[in-house]
Scaffold this active site. Structure first.
Site, PDB file in Angstrom:
ATOM      1  N   LYS A  75       8.193  31.035  28.568  1.00 12.61           N
ATOM      2  CA  LYS A  75       9.235  32.093  28.220  1.00 12.61           C
ATOM      3  C   LYS A  75      10.752  31.986  28.462  1.00 12.61           C
ATOM      4  O   LYS A  75      11.023  31.565  29.582  1.00 12.61           O
ATOM      5  CB  LYS A  75       8.771  33.662  29.275  1.00 12.61           C
TER       6      LYS A  75
HETATM    7  O1  G3P Z   1       8.445  40.506  31.385  1.00 15.23           O
HETATM    8  C1  G3P Z   1       9.044  41.542  30.959  1.00 15.23           C
HETATM    9  C2  G3P Z   1       8.532  42.878  30.841  1.00 15.23           C
HETATM   10  O2  G3P Z   1       7.118  42.743  31.230  1.00 15.23           O
HETATM   11  C3  G3P Z   1       9.227  43.895  31.700  1.00 15.23           C
HETATM   12  O3  G3P Z   1       8.392  44.997  32.017  1.00 15.23           O
HETATM   13  O4  G3P Z   1       8.061  46.970  33.309  1.00 15.23           O
HETATM   14  O5  G3P Z   1       9.591  45.471  34.204  1.00 15.23           O
HETATM   15  O6  G3P Z   1      10.214  46.836  32.163  1.00 15.23           O
HETATM   16  P1  G3P Z   1       8.993  46.027  33.089  1.00 15.23           P
END
Ligand code: G3P
Length: 225
Positions: free
Chosen positions: A86
């Site tokens: 990533k």
């Molecule tokens: O990896 C990025 C994504 O999964 C972020 O998720 O829930 O932290 O906005 P969140």
């Protein structure tokens, strides 16, 4: 649309794999930090559980392209060549994506908030691009639309990259993107459980059992009558 688990706790991941049709695991530095252990220790356990062919996504931390590439090499050494690296879609990130793609490395372009980031990441050779649906919504924009637009940009420009939408907070966001046929959605366990949680279903199933037991006795099933 593939369904991926966005989490790093092995017990939770095992639970998700037991109940749901799961295609892989994504992590990010914040998710790994929650485990409060050496991230490679955590990731190796996940790799062992999902197997060598399982889809595992791991993020680099460096901000400079050459350092990102070095990190990617180390991650692949530790976790297998097919590990998706990533890379945040910054200017340096795009440079790293180009270098990694040329080397045949699977790249998941991440931290995507705009259609243009998605387009550039695809053009640079990423296998996946991850728009942050709910974080975009929280900025007052439309995360589902950004994900759909990036999908359309790839189709119209013959770019083979798939959208792996991330940062979901509710079932509606997931459903909208499944209907659109994007490549994948990566979802935290609580949101995954929410996809199937419906009081009406629980009530319907309870009523079936009650009716059956009223004739066949308590704890009766089709096995023991
Ligand atoms: O990896 C990025 C994504 O999964 C972020 O998720 O829930 O932290 O906005 P969140």
């Amino acid at each position: 649309m593939k369904l991926i688990i966005d989490y790093a706790n092995l017990e939770k991941i095992k639970e998700m794999y037991m109940y749901y049709p799961v295609d892989g695991v994504t992590t990010n530095p914040s998710i790994l930090a929650k485990e409060n252990r050496n991230p490679y220790e955590v990731l190796k356990e996940i790799r062992e559980f999902i197997g060598a062919e399982g889809e595992l996504h791991v993020q680099v931390i460096s901000k400079i392209a050459e350092d990102m590439v070095e990190e990617a090499d180390k991650i692949r050494q530790e976790l297998g060549d097919n590990t998706y690296i990533k890379v945040p879609v910054t200017k340096e990130g795009l440079k790293a994506i180009k270098i990694l793609a040329k080397k045949g490395v699977n790249v998941t372009a991440t931290a995507i908030y705009t259609q243009m980031q998605g387009y550039l990441a695809g053009k640079a050779g990423a296998k996946y691009a991850a728009p942050y649906v709910n974080r975009i919504d929280n900025l007052g924009a439309n995360g589902v639309k950004v994900a759909k637009d990036i999908h359309d940009i790839y189709v119209k420009n013959n770019i083979e990259t798939e959208v792996i939408a991330a940062s979901f907070k509710n079932s509606q966001q997931v459903l909208e993107l499944a209907k659109y046929g994007i490549g994948a959605a990566t979802i935290a366990p609580d949101v995954m459980n929410g996809l199937i949680k419906l009081d009406a279903v629980t009530c319907a199933v309870d009523a079936f059992i009650k009716d059956f037991e009223s004739v066949c006795g308590e704890n009766a099933t089709m096995l023991n009558i």
